[in-house]
Each structure stands twice: as C-alpha cells, then as structure tokens.
Design a protein around this motif. Structure first.
Motif, mmCIF file in Angstrom:
data_model
loop_
_atom_site.group_PDB
_atom_site.id
_atom_site.type_symbol
_atom_site.label_atom_id
_atom_site.label_comp_id
_atom_site.label_asym_id
_atom_site.label_seq_id
_atom_site.Cartn_x
_atom_site.Cartn_y
_atom_site.Cartn_z
ATOM 1 N N ARG A 47 -18.971 -6.330 -0.394
ATOM 2 C CA ARG A 47 -20.338 -6.598 -0.880
ATOM 3 C C ARG A 47 -21.038 -7.574 0.045
ATOM 4 N NH1 ARG A 47 -19.927 -7.790 -7.259
ATOM 5 N NH2 ARG A 47 -18.084 -6.549 -7.728
ATOM 6 N N GLN A 98 -20.327 -11.535 0.232
ATOM 7 C CA GLN A 98 -19.446 -11.717 -0.933
ATOM 8 C C GLN A 98 -18.663 -13.029 -0.918
ATOM 9 O OE1 GLN A 98 -17.013 -8.372 -1.946
ATOM 10 N NE2 GLN A 98 -15.703 -9.576 -3.285
ATOM 11 N N GLU A 137 -13.323 -5.792 -1.210
ATOM 12 C CA GLU A 137 -14.600 -5.078 -1.327
ATOM 13 C C GLU A 137 -15.431 -5.485 -0.116
ATOM 14 O OE1 GLU A 137 -15.996 -5.182 -5.760
ATOM 15 O OE2 GLU A 137 -14.914 -7.006 -5.246
ATOM 16 N N ARG A 151 -20.965 -15.965 -1.533
ATOM 17 C CA ARG A 151 -21.451 -16.026 -2.924
ATOM 18 C C ARG A 151 -20.341 -16.440 -3.879
ATOM 19 N NH1 ARG A 151 -23.777 -11.098 -5.007
ATOM 20 N NH2 ARG A 151 -22.679 -9.867 -3.469
ATOM 21 N N MET A 152 -19.120 -15.990 -3.619
ATOM 22 C CA MET A 152 -17.998 -16.354 -4.515
ATOM 23 C C MET A 152 -17.685 -17.842 -4.398
ATOM 24 S SD MET A 152 -15.365 -13.144 -4.237
ATOM 25 C CE MET A 152 -14.382 -13.638 -5.646
ATOM 26 N N THR A 179 -16.402 -9.148 -9.475
ATOM 27 C CA THR A 179 -15.654 -8.764 -8.263
ATOM 28 C C THR A 179 -14.228 -8.377 -8.670
ATOM 29 O OG1 THR A 179 -14.655 -10.918 -7.795
ATOM 30 C CG2 THR A 179 -16.883 -10.540 -6.947
#
Ligand code: URA
Length: 242
Positions: free
Chosen positions: A187, A190, A185, A193-194, A162
């Motif tokens: 995604r 995101q 971003e 998930r991060m 990322t």
C-alpha cells in the motif's frame, strides 16, 4: 491460432502489469486492429495490432531483470512531468522499455527491481502473492512491547486493516530506534503510515530485502542484472535474460 487475453499480451509486451493493463482498457486507451476495446475478456492473436495511446506495442524478445539501490530524491517511474530524476535514468546501455516493479517513495532509499517483463512484475506485485518486503527504519522514539504487539497484529489505516506485519528493534541512534520492519502488502506509504499510527514517525527509510533477495553492497544509484541465485531468492525459477 493461439489466442491470449489482451491484458496478458500487454503485460508480455512489458508495458505494465496485467492489473494495470485492465485499467488502461477500462480507460479506453487500448485499440485492437483500429477499434477501441470495450470488453474486458477480449482474446487476441499474436497477429493482431494492439495500440495504447496511439502507439503500437510489440513483444520485446529480450527480457531484462535488474536490481538497483534507489537513492532518495529519485522517483520510481519512467518519466516525471516535474523533471525529477527517475530510477530508469540510471540504467544505461539497455535497449528496452524498462519499468520499476512496484514503488518506493521519493524519500525512501533501497532495493527496487526493474524489468521489461510484465509477468515477472505481476508475480511480485499482485496482492494475492503476499511477497514479504523488509525495511530498515530510523524512527522517532523507541517503540515498546505494546507498540510492537499492536503493529504485529495489523493496524487500522484509512484504507482498512493491514495484514499482520513484523517489527523488531535492531539498534539505537541517541533517543531514536532503528527498526527492521516486514510487510507483505504494497500500500501507498504503508510503513510510514503504520509507524505514524503507533506514534513513532519515520525519520529515514530504506528497503533492504524483497522476499529473500537482499540489497547487499550496491551503493545508492548502482544496479546489476539478477542472476540464478537472485531468482531463487525471489522464489522464482530462473529466467532467460538478454
Ligand atoms: N512503505 C513506505 O512507507 N514507503 C515506501 O517507500 C515503501 C513502503
């Protein structure tokens, strides 16, 4: 006679972004004057008849720019084959084909923009513009300085590294932390998930800001039209709105 690229025309008709229009063309779903479009760079005139999935599209003159507080349990789409409620179901009294700008997960609440202007959509969603999005996340546990540093350097996810992000602890709920997270971003999932990657999975997620445009005091399910100040906050010039 003026000629414009087919994907730009499709976006100007408010069907979707230019990028999504390219996908429609690749999928063979776009016809011009009765013939399937096989080439990507085709330019058309405003007189040409453009059909997508058999429906003729046309330029809607009136443009609408809306911000909404999406409740959880609602999808960022215009229809759902499983009958779930969609963001556009909340917008009454606007006679146009409206689309959400980007996505928020079914279980994420917060600021979402809705429009029939494909160009506006493109400016906010194309990765090259790197528009910052701000989220408030309640996570399991409390991230330490190492987690924060790792997060801010960018993390390796299944779909690659990322861009660097911003993470700040802004409060606590018992043994859990409330974070402000900024990413640029868009995604899929995101933020979730991060935060999972640094072992602080999300319990609750809300988008509070897009560029400098803040959700403010809109309650879940409420919406309003954007005004001149809002366009400034999005780093955009003012737009005429019906
Ligand atoms: N990131 C997520 O994980 N979910 C959202 O809804 C938006 C960003």
């Amino acid at each position: 006679m003026e000629r414009i690229r087919l994907q730009k025309y499709i976006a100007m008709c408010g069907v979707c972004s230019r990028r999504d229009a390219e996908e429609l063309i690749k999928q063979g779903r776009v016809y011009v004057n009765g013939s399937k479009v096989e080439e990507m760079g085709l330019k058309i005139t405003y007189e040409d008849k453009v059909e997508i999935d058999g429906n003729v599209i046309s330029m809607e003159k009136k443009k609408y720019y809306i911000m909404m507080n999406k409740p959880t349990g609602v999808i960022s789409a215009v229809s759902d084959d499983r009958g779930r409620k969609c963001v556009t179901d909340f917008i009454k009294g606007v006679d146009a084909r409206l689309y959400p700008v980007g996505r928020l997960d079914y279980d994420t609440q917060g600021l979402i923009l809705i429009t029939n202007d494909g160009d506006f959509m493109q400016k906010l969603t194309h990765p090259s513009h790197e528009v910052w999005k701000t989220y408030e996340a309640l996570v399991r546990g409390i991230p330490d300085q190492n987690d924060i540093k790792e997060f801010e350097q960018g993390l390796l996810l299944e779909d690659g590294m990322t861009l660097p992000c911003v993470l700040e602890v802004i409060g606590y709920e018992g043994k859990n932390a409330i974070l402000e997270v900024m990413i640029r971003e868009g995604r899929n999932r995101q933020v979730r998930r991060m935060l999972e990657r640094i072992n602080h999975p999300v319990i609750r997620l809300k988008r509070t800001k897009i560029a400098s445009l803040e959700l403010g005091d809109l309650k879940p399910g409420q919406w309003r039209f954007l005004n001149s100040e809002d366009f400034k906050a999005l780093n955009m010039s003012d737009r005429e709105q019906a």
